[in-house]
Design a protein around this motif. Structure first.
Motif, PDB file in Angstrom:
ATOM      1  N   GLY A 116       0.666  -1.106  -0.041  1.00  0.00           N
ATOM      2  CA  GLY A 116       0.006   0.041  -0.027  1.00  0.00           C
ATOM      3  C   GLY A 116       0.936   1.003  -0.153  1.00  0.00           C
ATOM      4  N   VAL A 117       2.112   1.178   0.350  1.00  0.00           N
ATOM      5  CA  VAL A 117       2.947   2.252   0.391  1.00  0.00           C
ATOM      6  C   VAL A 117       4.023   2.207  -0.836  1.00  0.00           C
ATOM      7  CG1 VAL A 117       2.581   3.000   2.707  1.00  0.00           C
ATOM      8  CG2 VAL A 117       4.452   1.718   2.190  1.00  0.00           C
ATOM      9  N   GLY A 118       3.738   1.288  -1.628  1.00  0.00           N
ATOM     10  CA  GLY A 118       4.311   1.171  -2.934  1.00  0.00           C
ATOM     11  C   GLY A 118       5.486   0.435  -2.997  1.00  0.00           C
ATOM     12  N   ILE A 119       5.797  -0.498  -2.195  1.00  0.00           N
ATOM     13  CA  ILE A 119       6.812  -1.420  -2.383  1.00  0.00           C
ATOM     14  C   ILE A 119       6.369  -2.870  -2.865  1.00  0.00           C
ATOM     15  CG2 ILE A 119       8.738  -2.780  -0.746  1.00  0.00           C
ATOM     16  CD1 ILE A 119       9.294   0.138  -0.511  1.00  0.00           C
ATOM     17  N   LEU A 141     -10.219   6.108  -1.493  1.00  0.00           N
ATOM     18  CA  LEU A 141      -9.263   5.361  -0.413  1.00  0.00           C
ATOM     19  C   LEU A 141      -9.223   3.730  -0.742  1.00  0.00           C
ATOM     20  CD1 LEU A 141     -10.595   6.489   3.270  1.00  0.00           C
ATOM     21  CD2 LEU A 141      -8.593   6.289   2.502  1.00  0.00           C
ATOM     22  N   ARG A 142     -10.357   3.508  -1.562  1.00  0.00           N
ATOM     23  CA  ARG A 142     -10.434   2.099  -1.965  1.00  0.00           C
ATOM     24  C   ARG A 142      -9.386   1.839  -3.082  1.00  0.00           C
ATOM     25  NH1 ARG A 142     -15.767   0.534  -3.370  1.00  0.00           N
ATOM     26  NH2 ARG A 142     -15.216   0.940  -5.331  1.00  0.00           N
ATOM     27  N   GLU A 143      -9.353   2.799  -3.902  1.00  0.00           N
ATOM     28  CA  GLU A 143      -8.256   2.604  -5.205  1.00  0.00           C
ATOM     29  C   GLU A 143      -7.029   2.679  -4.801  1.00  0.00           C
ATOM     30  OE1 GLU A 143     -11.158   5.179  -8.355  1.00  0.00           O
ATOM     31  OE2 GLU A 143      -9.475   6.216  -7.198  1.00  0.00           O
ATOM     32  N   SER A 144      -6.475   3.372  -3.844  1.00  0.00           N
ATOM     33  CA  SER A 144      -5.248   3.834  -3.341  1.00  0.00           C
ATOM     34  C   SER A 144      -4.179   2.586  -3.083  1.00  0.00           C
ATOM     35  CB  SER A 144      -4.985   5.035  -2.440  1.00  0.00           C
ATOM     36  OG  SER A 144      -5.663   4.937  -1.253  1.00  0.00           O
ATOM     37  N   PRO A 145      -4.783   1.560  -2.462  1.00  0.00           N
ATOM     38  CA  PRO A 145      -3.423   0.629  -2.246  1.00  0.00           C
ATOM     39  C   PRO A 145      -3.256  -0.145  -3.650  1.00  0.00           C
ATOM     40  CG  PRO A 145      -5.622   0.177  -0.937  1.00  0.00           C
ATOM     41  CD  PRO A 145      -5.881   1.360  -1.654  1.00  0.00           C
ATOM     42  N   ALA A 146      -4.070  -0.359  -4.276  1.00  0.00           N
ATOM     43  CA  ALA A 146      -3.846  -0.890  -5.620  1.00  0.00           C
ATOM     44  C   ALA A 146      -2.645  -0.155  -6.408  1.00  0.00           C
ATOM     45  CB  ALA A 146      -5.021  -1.316  -6.521  1.00  0.00           C
ATOM     46  N   LEU A 147      -2.585   1.152  -6.229  1.00  0.00           N
ATOM     47  CA  LEU A 147      -1.555   2.050  -6.860  1.00  0.00           C
ATOM     48  C   LEU A 147      -0.315   2.255  -6.099  1.00  0.00           C
ATOM     49  CD1 LEU A 147      -4.369   4.936  -7.710  1.00  0.00           C
ATOM     50  CD2 LEU A 147      -3.476   3.280  -9.213  1.00  0.00           C
ATOM     51  N   GLY A 148      -0.487   1.817  -4.896  1.00  0.00           N
ATOM     52  CA  GLY A 148       0.864   1.573  -4.181  1.00  0.00           C
ATOM     53  C   GLY A 148       0.856   3.289  -3.570  1.00  0.00           C
ATOM     54  N   LYS A 149      -0.135   3.926  -3.256  1.00  0.00           N
ATOM     55  CA  LYS A 149       0.057   5.240  -2.761  1.00  0.00           C
ATOM     56  C   LYS A 149      -0.969   5.341  -1.643  1.00  0.00           C
ATOM     57  CE  LYS A 149       0.625   7.580  -7.429  1.00  0.00           C
ATOM     58  NZ  LYS A 149      -0.059   8.325  -8.381  1.00  0.00           N
ATOM     59  N   THR A 150      -0.668   6.180  -0.676  1.00  0.00           N
ATOM     60  CA  THR A 150      -1.373   6.493   0.443  1.00  0.00           C
ATOM     61  C   THR A 150      -2.467   7.574  -0.208  1.00  0.00           C
ATOM     62  OG1 THR A 150      -0.390   8.621   0.858  1.00  0.00           O
ATOM     63  CG2 THR A 150       0.510   6.581   2.175  1.00  0.00           C
ATOM     64  N   ILE A 151      -3.573   7.775   0.692  1.00  0.00           N
ATOM     65  CA  ILE A 151      -4.585   8.568  -0.012  1.00  0.00           C
ATOM     66  C   ILE A 151      -4.113  10.188  -0.120  1.00  0.00           C
ATOM     67  CG2 ILE A 151      -5.251   9.470   2.301  1.00  0.00           C
ATOM     68  CD1 ILE A 151      -7.685   8.517  -0.699  1.00  0.00           C
TER      69      ILE A 151
END
Ligand SMILES: Nc1ncnc2c1ncn2[C@@H]1O[C@H](COP(=O)(O)OP(=O)(O)O)[C@@H](O)[C@H]1O
Ligand SMILES: [Mg+2]
Length: 280
Positions: free
Chosen positions: A52-55, A221-231
């Motif tokens: 979720g934070v892009g790793i 909020l639901r989209e952001s984990p798949a992008l590896g980005k916080t809100i």
């Protein structure tokens, strides 16, 4: 010299899908935006907070699993440095290590011990926890000074809390007497009566321990984990970003650590979260 022990906040609820990971990531980032040095620890073998934070899990060379297993490993080896927000990641190896923990001495105290020296280096440490009771959950309860308990606004949401509090009580009587609940957080809030009823019941049971901030259900909020980005990187103007900044403010007030400077319109952070390069 007096050692300064920063708060260690575990985001816990043994129910899956209640917003633990979403809260851990975005609260950690919101706090980092207040110029606090924040360490996020992923303690779920699914590695959702890590991703979720892009790793990318496949690129990880050292994780919380090795930290628990290998006493000789310098903690710096498993810290991924970011811009204000650092991360100790988790990978599926952690489920194997959890099984190995039955034969490790002091297994459930090891995380607390390994994090201890870091408590003078960060302003706050946030732990994301797995959705089950067991050695990893106990490790988080032993390492934590306070808990945040996300509660989704569904009919069955409150049923698990009693069970969680029994575990907390057990840990308090044993290895971590100072553990306390910092707050209950209503998540996945829809504009329905159910959310209102869950809120009323929470307040009836836990009074002011319930955070005033509620986290609304939001597509961003639901989209952001798949992008590896916080809100804050995906949609800094969204309601989700505002909700988590509000939570950060309440958390800081409750912990007595400074003011939220960033509640105005411009909540845009610097761009990188974690670099993906383990610190040497
Ligand atoms: N406020 C929210 N609005 C919309 N979707 C959310 C929100 N919070 C969490 N989710 C989504 O719900 C699912 C479960 O959330 P998650 O944070 O992973 O829960 P947990 O860690 O407790 O299992 C994920 O798909 C997540 O993206
Ligand atoms: Mg999770």
């Amino acid at each position: 010299m007096e050692r300064n022990n920063c708060p260690v906040i575990a985001v816990t609820n043994q129910k899956g899908g209640v917003g633990k990971t979403t809260t851990a990531i975005n609260l950690a980032q919101a706090l980092a935006l207040q110029d606090l040095r924040v360490l996020l620890v992923d303690l779920d073998p699914q590695g959702n907070a890590t991703q979720g934070v892009g790793i990318n899990l496949e690129t990880i060379q050292g994780s919380v699993a090795e930290l628990i297993r290998d006493r000789a490993l310098p903690v710096e080896r498993v810290i991924y440095k970011g811009d204000g927000l650092d991360l100790i990641p988790a990978t599926p190896l952690l489920s194997r290590v959890e099984r190995e923990m039955v034969s490790m001495t002091n297994a459930e105290l090891r995380l607390a011990q390994r994090l201890q020296p870091l408590r003078s280096q960060y302003a706050i440490i946030v732990i994301d926890t797995p959705p089950t009771f067991g050695p990893l959950m106990n490790s988080a309860l032993n390492a934590a000074s306070q808990l945040i308990v996300p509660v989704d606004s569904s009919y069955f949401a409150l049923m698990g809390i009693k069970e969680l509090l029994a575990e907390v009580d057990e840990i308090q009587r044993g290895t971590n007497p100072r553990l306390s609940v910092l707050g209950y957080l209503l998540t996945l809030v829809d504009p329905t009566n159910i959310a209102g009823q869950t809120w009323d019941t929470l307040v009836l049971n836990f009074g002011e321990t319930v955070f005033e901030t509620k986290i609304k259900r939001s597509v961003k909020l639901r989209e952001s984990p798949a992008l590896g980005k916080t809100i804050f990187h995906h949609a800094p103007e969204s309601s989700g970003a505002r909700d988590y900044l509000g939570l950060a403010q309440e958390v800081m007030e409750r912990l007595g650590i400074g003011e939220v400077a960033n509640l105005g319109k411009d909540t845009r952070p610097a761009l990188s979260v974690v670099t993906g390069v383990a610190h040497e």
